[in-house]
Design an enzyme around this catalytic site. Structure first.
Site, mmCIF file in Angstrom:
data_model
loop_
_atom_site.group_PDB
_atom_site.id
_atom_site.type_symbol
_atom_site.label_atom_id
_atom_site.label_comp_id
_atom_site.label_asym_id
_atom_site.label_seq_id
_atom_site.Cartn_x
_atom_site.Cartn_y
_atom_site.Cartn_z
ATOM 1 N N VAL A 7 0.977 -1.008 0.041
ATOM 2 C CA VAL A 7 0.068 -0.037 0.017
ATOM 3 C C VAL A 7 1.031 1.264 -0.092
ATOM 4 O O VAL A 7 1.501 1.464 0.889
ATOM 5 C CB VAL A 7 -1.036 -0.143 1.297
ATOM 6 C CG1 VAL A 7 -1.760 1.234 1.179
ATOM 7 C CG2 VAL A 7 -1.717 -1.291 1.244
ATOM 8 N N ASN A 11 -0.392 4.220 -5.417
ATOM 9 C CA ASN A 11 -0.885 2.874 -5.813
ATOM 10 C C ASN A 11 -0.825 1.921 -4.660
ATOM 11 O O ASN A 11 -0.054 1.742 -3.762
ATOM 12 C CB ASN A 11 -0.225 2.456 -6.973
ATOM 13 C CG ASN A 11 -0.371 3.263 -8.157
ATOM 14 O OD1 ASN A 11 -1.555 3.447 -8.630
ATOM 15 N ND2 ASN A 11 0.611 3.868 -8.842
ATOM 16 N N GLY A 108 10.112 3.934 6.080
ATOM 17 C CA GLY A 108 8.865 3.221 5.653
ATOM 18 C C GLY A 108 8.985 1.816 5.362
ATOM 19 O O GLY A 108 9.996 1.329 5.013
ATOM 20 N N ASP A 110 7.735 0.227 3.050
ATOM 21 C CA ASP A 110 8.113 -0.381 1.627
ATOM 22 C C ASP A 110 9.346 -0.302 1.393
ATOM 23 O O ASP A 110 10.172 -1.027 0.788
ATOM 24 C CB ASP A 110 7.196 0.586 0.761
ATOM 25 C CG ASP A 110 7.290 2.235 0.917
ATOM 26 O OD1 ASP A 110 7.922 2.540 2.297
ATOM 27 O OD2 ASP A 110 6.690 3.158 0.445
#
Length: 264
Positions: A7, A11, A108, A110
């Site tokens: 997430v 996108n 983060g 990600d």
């Protein structure tokens, strides 16, 4: 089988994976949070396309930098798959002997997933890993697997949107590849400024980081805007468009003690 969910601010990626292969990925916009039922609609389409059974899904791992979307993803996992998902966070760095030497461990999930994947795919190297998403994040990982520094800059889409947002007359333009720099109409001139401005910023930042670090860095680019560099000869050594998903898959295998770890 694993459902890997990434997430991001722009996108969301849903990926269906075996222990050593990404079978299918879809991307949807994440600007507006949806319900668990709505997200399941997209995910169910992938599962049907693969002609697989829900019973084959035994793990879900979520990397999320958007808290408002994390909640429906948890509901999706529990309501439709009866799985308590794993939420990727900085504690998982320890499993891979990765040290986060950043103030307040400001990284983060990600970007941690990127680093997990990069450190496995390119071991024993000093790495510069560039996440080209909503923001452009340059992370440095040394051979000892210590994350010790970073640079954070705007992403290409932020550059495009900011000109429209902060001016009275300039139109909104898209991010797209440009063959030439100078144009004679405002739309192409702005698109050129965004595209070549972003390319120049990234290349210049890589050059400055390498000069400051005084070491041979292996440079990896990933994220939604990394495709912009496909046609350019730069200091980027490898473009890994799905590095975050690969990092989630490495975590899945590590937690499962899966021997397929080295073949992703």
């Amino acid at each position: 089988m694993l459902i890997a969910i990434d997430v991001g601010n722009t996108n969301i990626k849903f990926a269906i994976c075996t222990s050593n292969r990404i079978l299918k990925i879809i991307r949807i916009a994440s600007q507006q949070a949806k319900t668990a039922d709505q997200y399941f609609f997209y995910l169910n389409n992938i599962i049907n396309q693969l002609n697989t059974d829900f019973k084959n899904i035994n793990n879900i791992i979520i990397s999320s930098v958007v808290p408002s979307i994390t909640k429906p993803m948890l509901e999706l996992s529990k309501n439709y798959f009866n799985i308590n998902p794993i939420i990727l966070d900085n504690n998982h760095a320890d499993i891979f002997n990765i040290k986060i030497n950043l103030q307040n461990k400001a990284l983060g999930s990600d970007r941690l997933a990127d680093i997990i994947a990069a450190s496995n795919i390119y071991p024993n190297k000093d790495l510069l890993i560039i996440g080209m998403g909503t923001a452009t994040v340059f992370n440095l990982l040394n051979k000892d697997k210590c994350i010790y520094g970073q640079v954070i800059a705007p992403g290409a889409h932020i550059l495009a949107k900011s000109m429209r947002q902060f001016t009275a007359l300039l139109p909104e333009v898209s991010v797209s590849k440009q063959d030439k720099v100078v144009h004679n109409n405002i739309y192409h001139a702005m698109e050129s400024g965004v595209y070549w401005g972003y390319i120049t910023m990234v290349n210049g930042m890589i050059e400055k980081i390498i000069k400051e670090e005084k070491k041979d860095l292996h440079v990896i680019a990933t994220g939604g805007n990394s495709y912009l560099f496909f046609d350019h000869k730069t200091a980027i050594n490898n473009i890994e468009t799905d590095l975050t998903i690969k990092g989630i898959l490495y975590l899945h295998n590590m937690l499962s003690n899966n021997t397929a770890q080295n073949s992703i």
